[in-house]
Enzyme design. Structure first.
Site, PDB file in Angstrom:
ATOM      1  N   GLU A 146       0.867  -1.196   0.067  1.00  0.00           N
ATOM      2  CA  GLU A 146      -0.021   0.291  -0.451  1.00  0.00           C
ATOM      3  C   GLU A 146       1.227   0.906   0.010  1.00  0.00           C
ATOM      4  OE1 GLU A 146      -3.540  -0.260   2.944  1.00  0.00           O
ATOM      5  OE2 GLU A 146      -2.901   2.194   2.894  1.00  0.00           O
ATOM      6  N   GLU A 150      -2.788  11.438   3.244  1.00  0.00           N
ATOM      7  CA  GLU A 150      -3.652  11.350   4.142  1.00  0.00           C
ATOM      8  C   GLU A 150      -3.778  12.458   5.151  1.00  0.00           C
ATOM      9  OE1 GLU A 150      -4.593   6.454   5.848  1.00  0.00           O
ATOM     10  OE2 GLU A 150      -2.417   6.964   5.774  1.00  0.00           O
TER      11      GLU A 150
END
Length: 303
Positions: free
Chosen positions: A170, A175
């Site tokens: 990932e 974020e």
């Protein structure tokens, strides 16, 4: 509508949600002085060839292009104790004024699976439509704000469920958690370094500035054994195999697909509180993917 400039990191847009040129140049000057850049500025367009993009120039109120995106649905917490139910409704994801709009709404919603939640939102992915190993992946985005809000622009290894996460890898390009309005995070996750043990780095705006106030370009430049993280023109982290815990594996050697979502709640951001305002919107001007057309001159040392 005027098409948007196509070079990596391009910021030209005709409907900038209230940003004028004076404010743009002033903000750029402040950012250049206050933020320490650890790498080259906006890469030359001649280094990159555009291979995939979505400019979100569809009719106002229309769904996203289903030849490029899959809308996921469900409210099971997504492994993060999230509070929203992701739907395929236009209320939660649509095109408007040259942007993708992902809207988190406070409402009681029960899905076809019988799961009920107090919030809805959208989670889009390119799995089965587009995946690529290596290149520059970028999105120009204005994120939402507020306690308990968790927007993300990220990628997962395209292994079709085998061997599964985190073995397939990932890459979290961006974020943000609402309680940190001036900070975003870039992180890699793999076997032996996933979840709260992911290898990440924050990037902060100068004091008092908030990411939700304007559009920013979030990007990674991914090459064999190197992943570089950017906000606008600033390289703030570089990851290589030497950063991994002893005995773990670098798994970024195969195609990854792209995801965009706005989560509500979860173990990391915490739940919304009395200060949280709904609905909240993440606006995405574009997502673009490039392949390198010239040899890399950027360093590969860890930051």
């Amino acid at each position: 509508m005027t098409r948007k400039a196509q070079g990596p990191g391009a910021k030209v847009k005709s409907n900038w949600q209230g940003t004028n040129l004076h404010k743009l140049f002033l903000s750029s000057a402040i950012l250049a002085v206050c933020v320490s850049a650890t790498g080259p500025a906006n890469p030359s367009a001649s280094q990159w060839t555009l291979v995939w993009s979505d400019e979100f120039n569809g009719p106002n109120g229309s769904a996203v292009d289903d030849s490029k995106w899959v809308a996921e649905s469900g409210g099971g917490g997504w492994g993060n104790k999230e509070l929203e139910y992701y739907t395929t409704r236009l209320q939660n994801a649509h095109q408007q004024a040259g942007n993708l709009v992902i809207q988190a709404i406070q409402e009681k919603y029960t899905g076809s699976d019988g799961v009920s939640r107090g919030y809805t939102s959208a989670r889009l992915k390119t799995q089965g439509k587009f995946a690529q190993a290596y290149g520059r992946f970028e999105a120009r985005t204005k994120i939402p704000r507020g306690q308990g809000i968790w927007p993300a622009f990220w990628m997962l290894g395209n292994e079709n469920g085998k061997p599964g996460w985190p073995t397939s890898g990932e890459i979290d390009i961006m974020e943000n958690i609402g309680k940190e309005p001036g900070m975003v995070h870039g992180t890699i996750h793999g076997p032996g370094y996933s979840g709260e043990h992911g290898i990440g780095a924050p990037f902060s705006l100068p004091a008092g500035q908030k990411f939700a106030d304007d559009f920013h370009v979030f990007a990674v430049e991914w090459e064999p054994e190197t992943i570089r993280f950017y906000v606008d023109e600033h390289l703030y982290a570089t990851r290589t195999p030497v950063d991994l815990p002893r005995g773990t594996k670098w798994v970024y050697d195969h195609p990854f697909f792209i995801l965009l979502n706005v989560a509500v709640g979860g173990g990391w951001p915490g739940s919304p509180d009395a200060s949280s305002v709904f609905p909240q919107e993440m606006l995405v001007d574009y997502v673009r993917v490039y392949r390198r057309s010239t040899a890399s001159s950027a360093g590969s040392g860890s930051q």
